[in-house]
Enzyme design. Structure first.
Site, PDB file in Angstrom:
ATOM      1  N   ASP A 164      57.405  33.928  48.280  1.00  0.00           N
ATOM      2  CA  ASP A 164      56.130  34.647  48.359  1.00  0.00           C
ATOM      3  C   ASP A 164      55.594  34.555  49.783  1.00  0.00           C
ATOM      4  O   ASP A 164      56.378  34.580  50.736  1.00  0.00           O
ATOM      5  CB  ASP A 164      55.153  34.045  47.329  1.00  0.00           C
ATOM      6  CG  ASP A 164      54.183  35.065  46.777  1.00  0.00           C
ATOM      7  OD1 ASP A 164      53.376  35.598  47.559  1.00  0.00           O
ATOM      8  OD2 ASP A 164      54.218  35.329  45.574  1.00  0.00           O
ATOM      9  N   HIS A 226      48.441  35.100  48.648  1.00  0.00           N
ATOM     10  CA  HIS A 226      49.109  35.445  47.399  1.00  0.00           C
ATOM     11  C   HIS A 226      49.982  34.300  46.886  1.00  0.00           C
ATOM     12  O   HIS A 226      49.932  33.933  45.711  1.00  0.00           O
ATOM     13  CB  HIS A 226      49.947  36.702  47.610  1.00  0.00           C
ATOM     14  CG  HIS A 226      50.496  37.299  46.361  1.00  0.00           C
ATOM     15  ND1 HIS A 226      51.725  36.934  45.843  1.00  0.00           N
ATOM     16  CD2 HIS A 226      50.000  38.237  45.525  1.00  0.00           C
ATOM     17  CE1 HIS A 226      51.957  37.622  44.741  1.00  0.00           C
ATOM     18  NE2 HIS A 226      50.932  38.427  44.525  1.00  0.00           N
ATOM     19  N   SER A 525      51.963  39.743  39.252  1.00  0.00           N
ATOM     20  CA  SER A 525      52.177  38.585  40.124  1.00  0.00           C
ATOM     21  C   SER A 525      51.611  37.317  39.518  1.00  0.00           C
ATOM     22  O   SER A 525      52.092  36.218  39.776  1.00  0.00           O
ATOM     23  CB  SER A 525      51.509  38.816  41.480  1.00  0.00           C
ATOM     24  OG  SER A 525      52.211  39.741  42.254  1.00  0.00           O
TER      25      SER A 525
END
Length: 856
Positions: A164, A226, A525
Site C-alpha cells: 500500500d 491509505h 480498501s
C-alpha cells in the site's frame, strides 16, 4: 506530403457545424485527444518458461530472459526495460512505442503481452461520524470480537504484509513514539517492509504531479494515509483495536504521498513480501475491468500456491456496471473482497442538563475527556470576520457550522481561552470534519454534534456540559448492505467473483499522526483488511490451514445479505456482488464441516444444466446429517448499466439429505438448472446445508450466465462511431471517414481507436489489399495480435492501436516482420468474444477499416 493528404486530413478535422453547413456526413465527434485514450506505452512481456515460484530454476529463468533479449536485439526491436521479474512472474516490464508493440509477440519465447496498468491511489468514500468504537461495531459484524474475547485470538505469530502507501511507524497504535518522528524502522510491530517509490512518485501521466522516477529506500513510512488506515484495520492495538491486534506487520510501500503506482511495482512488492516470509498479503488496490490472466493476478496466484494467503479488494467501480471487478482480486486463488456498509456510527456521549449529546471528535482535535464538566456559551459563527457572541474563557465554546472552516472557528475559540469547542450542524444529521492541523498545543478537544442538539443547548438558560465514558451506536440507514461503490463480477471468464465480503463503508481507523492520527474512510480498501485480519486469527487458531483452503473455510461460514436496493422485498443481493456473503470469523474458527469447492461457477446457461460434485468433510466427534436446499439471489441484466430481476434458477441434488461420519467425508452431486432470464444476464444463489440437529448452517454460492455468453456485443460504436481509422496530429486524433494517406514517419501512421463494451479474448488485425480485399500474403498477413483485452471503463472510453506498415512474417516466433510496399490497404480487425471458440464464425466480431494509402 501530398495535396491529397492535406485535403483528407483537413476534411476529417471539420467541426460538426462545418460539416452540417457543407452537407457532409456527420458524427458525434471527429476529433479526440490522445489523453482520453485508455492505452499505454508500458507493457509486460511474459515469457513461456515458468517463473521460479512455478517450479523453474533461477538459472533457467535468467537464461530464457537473456535469450529473449538477444532475439529482440537481432530483430531490431527497440524498447526500454523498466523491471525484470523471475520469482512470481517470468518476464519484464518495458516502455515501447505503439509501432514496435505489434512485433513483441514475434520474438521467440514470448507467451503474452499485457499493458502495465496504472493503479490509482485507491479512492475512498468520505464518511460522516467516526470514533474508535466504529471498529468495535465492524468487529461485531464479522464475529471477530467473539474470536478475540472468547477464543483469545489476536494474530500472535502471524506476519501480514500491507502492500500500500506504507504505514506510519510513529503511530502509537503500532507501538510508535507518537508525532515527534523519533521511531526507527523496523519496529516490534512493523518488522518488515520496503519503500519502492519515495514520496514524490506518481505513475499517472495525466496527473499534474506526474513523476515516474522512483527513489526507493529502506523506510516505508506513510505520508499518504491509505496504508496506515488499512494496517489499523488489520492490526492496530491502541485507541483503535484491529481484527488481529497482535500480528506482525510488513509495510511494502508502492504509492508516494499522492498519486498512482504501476502494476510492475506491485509485483516487485509481492516478490519482496514472499522473500520476507509473510503468511498473509493484503492488497487494498486494484485495476478494474481486467482478466484473471493479468500479471498481478498471476503473481498473486503463485503466492497462494507457495503457501501465502492473498487478500485483495475487489474494487470501487460499482457505478461502472458488471464485470468491473479488478486485479489482483480476480486471481483464481486470491480472496477478492466486496464491501458492506458499517452497521452504524459509534459516538461518544456528553450530557448537557441531563440530555445525552452524542459527538464526533474532529481530525487533529485533542482527546476528549471522559470526566469533568464546564459551562457552555454560544459564540456564534466564530469566523475571523465575526465577533464572538460571548467570552468562552475557561468554558466550552459552542459554535454553529458554516461560512468558514472548522479550524478557523476552533482557533478563534481556543485563542479566546475556551477549554473545549463544540460545533453544531447547520442542517439535519451528524457530521465530522477536520481542523486542518493541530491547534495550539493540540490538547483542546473539538467535537461535532447535530443541529438538534446544538439548538437544545442554546435554548438552555445555564447549560453545563459533562463529559462521560459512555458511547452510543447510531444505526446507519444502509448498515449491513453491500456498499454502493462495491464492484460487480463475474470475472470475464465467468468465474465467481467477488468471493465474499466484509465491512468497508464508514470505518474508523489509524491515520498518519501528521494528518490527525485517525480518520473515517470507506471502500473495498477497508473491507479487504478485515478479511486479512480474519485469516490471521484463523491461522493462529490452526496453523495447519493451507493457503489454498483459507477462502473455502471463510466462504462455508459466510452469511449472504439482502439486496441493498430494497431489503424489505426479501431478495438476497447478487452473488456476483457479495460472493458467499459477510464473513463470520468465529463460525469459521469453530467450524467442524468443510465443503469443497467453496463456490460454483456454472458457466453459460446455453450449455444446459451444470453438475458439480461437492465433498463434505466432518472433523467433529459425531456424525452429522444435513438437509440440502437452495435459494436464489437476484439476477442482473446489461453490462455497464445493470437492471435487476428475480432469479429463476433451480437446483437438484443426488440426495436431499447427507450424513457425514465423524472424522470422515462424503460427496453429493449438485445440478444447477440455469436461469432463463434476463437475456445476457447473470444469475446466482446458494446451496444450503442445514443440520437436522442443532448446529451451524453452511452455504456454497453458485453463479452463471443466462444463455449464450457470446451474445454480448464487444465493438459497440458509442456516440463517436467507433472503431475509427485516424491520424494523429500532435495530441489530437482525427477521424478518417473514407481514406487517409500516411508517410509512415514518426507518428504519421494509421491509428485505430476502438471501444470495447466487454472483455475480448483475442484480437488480430489482418492486412488486405484495398482493391481485392485479399490478404497481402497467403499466410503472413497479420499485425497487432493480442490476447485478454479488458473492456473500457466507461460507455465512451477507447483504446488506441497503430500499424507501422509491416506484417508479421512467421508463425513460429522467429521475430520476423516484413514491410508492405507503398499502396492502398485496408485492415480487417477481428475480435474473439470472451470464452469464444476460434473455429466458430459467430463468436467473432469483424470491422473493416477505410482505405489506408501508404506513401513513404
Amino acid at each position: 506530403m501530398s495535396y491529397q493528404k492535406h485535403f483528407k486530413v483537413a476534411r476529417n478535422r471539420l467541426t460538426l457545424a462545418c460539416m452540417l453547413a457543407l452537407g457532409l456526413p456527420c458524427a458525434a465527434a471527429e476529433q479526440l485527444n490522445i489523453s482520453d485514450s485508455e492505452s499505454t506505452n508500458l507493457w509486460f512481456i511474459e515469457l513461456s518458461d515458468k517463473p521460479v515460484a512455478g517450479g523453474n530454476s533461477k538459472s533457467n529463468v535468467r537464461a530464457a530472459q537473456n535469450k529473449f533479449k538477444d532475439a529482440a536485439r537481432d530483430a531490431d526491436l527497440s524498447f526500454v526495460e523498466k523491471r525484470r521479474f523471475e520469482t512470481l512472474f517470468n518476464g519484464f516490464s518495458v516502455e515501447i512505442s505503439a509501432a514496435n508493440r505489434a512485433k513483441l509477440m514475434q520474438i521467440p519465447g514470448v507467451k503474452a503481452i499485457y499493458p502495465v496498468e496504472v493503479f490509482h491511489a485507491p479512492a475512498v468514500e468520505s464518511s460522516e461520524g467516526g470514533s474508535a468504537a466504529d471498529m468495535a461495531v465492524a468487529l461485531g459484524m464479522t464475529g471477530a470480537n467473539f474470536a478475540q474475547n472468547s477464543m483469545n485470538l489476536d494474530g500472535t505469530g502471524i506476519k501480514v504484509a500491507i502492500i500500500d502507501s506504507g504505514i506510519d511507524i510513529d503511530h502509537p497504535d503500532f507501538g510508535g513514539s507518537g508525532s515527534n518522528g523519533s521511531t526507527s524502522f523496523p519496529t516490534t510491530r512493523i518488522a518488515y517492509g520496503y519503500d519502492f517509490v519515495g514520496d514524490a512518485f506518481n505513475a499517472d501521466p495525466s496527473s499534474a504531479t506526474y513523476n515516474p522516477v522512483p527513489t526507493p529506500d529502506f523506510n516505508p513510512d506513510d505520508c499518504g494515509g491509505h496504508g496506515t488506515h488499512v494496517a489499523g484495520i488489520v492490526g492496530a492495538n491502541g485507541r483503535v483495536k484491529g481484527v488481529a491486534p497482535n500480528v506482525t506487520l510488513g509495510a511494502y510501500r508502492v504509492f508516494g504521498c499522492a498519486g498512482s503506482t504501476s502494476a510492475d511495482i506491485i509485483i516487485e512488492a509481492m516478490e519482496k513480501a514472499y522473500n520476507d516470509g509473510m503468511h498473509i498479503v493484503n492488497m487494498s488496490l486494484g485495476a478494474a475491468f481486467q482478466w484473471p490472466q493479468y500479471p498481478t493476478a498471476q503473481a498473486a496466484d503463485r503466492l497462494v500456491e507457495k503457501g501465502v494467503v492473498v487478500v485483495a479488494s475487489i474494487g470501487n467501480s460499482g457505478a461502472n456496471g458488471l464485470y468491473s471487478a479488478g486485479v489482483p482480486g480476480l486471481g483464481e486463488h486470491v480472496i477478492g473482497v466486496a464491501s458492506y456498509d458499517n452497521l452504524g456510527s459509534a459516538q461518544q456521549i456528553a450530557t448537557v442538563n441531563n440530555r445525552d449529546i452524542p459527538y464526533n471528535i474532529m481530525t487533529f482535535s485533542g482527546m476528549a475527556p471522559t470526566t469533568g464538566s464546564s459551562d457552555v456559551v454560544f459564540i456564534g459563527q466564530a469566523c475571523n470576520t465575526d465577533p464572538l457572541l460571548a467570552n468562552p474563557a475557561g468554558k466550552t465554546a459552542l459554535a454553529v457550522r458554516g461560512v468558514c472552516p472548522f479550524g478557523e472557528k476552533a482557533a478563534n475559540a481556543i485563542a479566546a481561552g475556551a477549554t473545549s469547542v463544540v460545533i453544531h450542524n447547520n442542517a439535519a444529521g451528524t457530521f465530522s470534519g477536520t481542523l486542518g492541523a493541530p491547534l495550539g498545543n493540540g490538547s483542546v478537544p473539538v467535537v461535532a454534534i447535530t443541529q438538534q442538539d446544538g439548538l437544545f443547548i442554546r435554548s438552555q438558560e445555564n447549560p453545563v456540559l459533562n463529559w462521560t465514558n459512555r458511547m452510543v451506536v447510531t444505526p446507519s440507514a444502509t448498515g449491513g448492505r453491500i456498499s454502493s461503490f462495491s464492484s460487480y463480477g463475474l470475472s470475464p471468464d465467468l468465474q465467481l467473483k467477488p468471493d465474499l465480503g466484509a465491512p468497508g463503508g464508514s470505518i474508523f481507523s489509524t491515520y498518519p499522526m501528521e494528518a490527525g492520527g485517525f480518520a473515517t474512510l470507506g471502500g473495498t480498501s477497508m473491507s479487504s483488511p478485515h478479511v486479512a485480519g480474519a485469516a490471521a486469527l484463523l491461522l493462529q487458531n490452526n496453523p495447519q490451514i493451507p493457503a489454498m483452503s483459507m477462502r473455502n473455510i471463510l466462504q462455508n461460514s459466510a452469511e449472504p445479505k439482502l439486496w441493498s436496493g430494497n431489503p424489505a422485498l426479501g431478495f438476497l443481493d447478487m452473488v456476483h456482488r457479495q460472493g458467499a456473503g459477510m464473513i463470520n470469523v468465529a463460525s469459521s474458527a469453530n467450524a467442524t464441516t468443510y465443503i469443497t469447492p467453496g463456490k460454483i461457477a456454472a458457466g453459460e446457461g446455453e450449455a444446459g444444466p451444470f453438475t458439480q460434485r461437492l465433498t463434505v468433510s466432518n472433523s467433529g466427534s459425531e456424525a452429522v446429517t444435513y438437509q440440502l436446499s437452495s435459494v436464489n439471489a437476484l439476477s442482473t441484466g446489461g453490462v455497464i448499466t445493470p437492471s435487476f430481476f428475480q432469479g429463476n434458477a433451480s437446483v437438484s441434488f443426488s440426495s436431499d439429505t447427507l450424513t457425514v461420519p465423524a472424522g470422515g467425508s462424503t460427496t453429493v452431486d449438485v445440478t444447477i438448472n440455469p436461469a432463463t432470464t434476463p437475456v445476457n444476464g447473470q444469475y446466482g444463489g446458494y446451496i444450503v446445508f442445514t443440520p437436522q440437529a442443532a448446529g451451524q448452517v453452511y452455504r456454497v454460492p453458485f453463479a452463471g450466465f443466462v444463455g449464450d455468453y457470446q451474445g454480448i456485443q464487444i465493438l459497440t460504436p458509442t456516440a463517436n462511431g467507433f472503431p475509427w481509422l485516424a491520424t494523429l496530429n500532435g495530441n489530437t486524433f482525427s477521424r478518417c471517414l473514407e481514406s487517409c494517406t500516411y508517410s509512415m514517419q514518426g507518428t504519421d501512421m494509421p491509428w485505430f481507436l476502438m471501444h470495447f463494451d466487454h472483455h475480448a479474448r483475442y484480437m488480430e488485425m489482418n492486412i488486405l489489399h484495398a482493391a481485392t480485399k485479399r490478404p497481402v500474403h497467403p499466410v503472413f498477413h497479420k499485425t497487432n495480435v493480442m490476447e485478454y483485452l479488458p473492456r473500457n471503463s466507461t460507455a465512451t472510453g477507447f483504446f488506441n492501436y497503430t500499424w507501422d506498415g509491416t506484417r508479421l512474417h512467421s508463425n513460429g516466433g522467429k521475430g520476423k516482420t516484413m514491410e508492405v510496399p507503398n499502396g492502398d490497404y485496408v485492415l480487417e480487425i477481428r475480435v474473439l468474444k470472451a470464452l469464444g471458440d476460434k473455429n466458430n464464425p459467430a463468436h467473432w466480431e469483424v470491422w473493416m477499416s477505410p482505405v489506408i494509402s501508404i506513401q513513404r
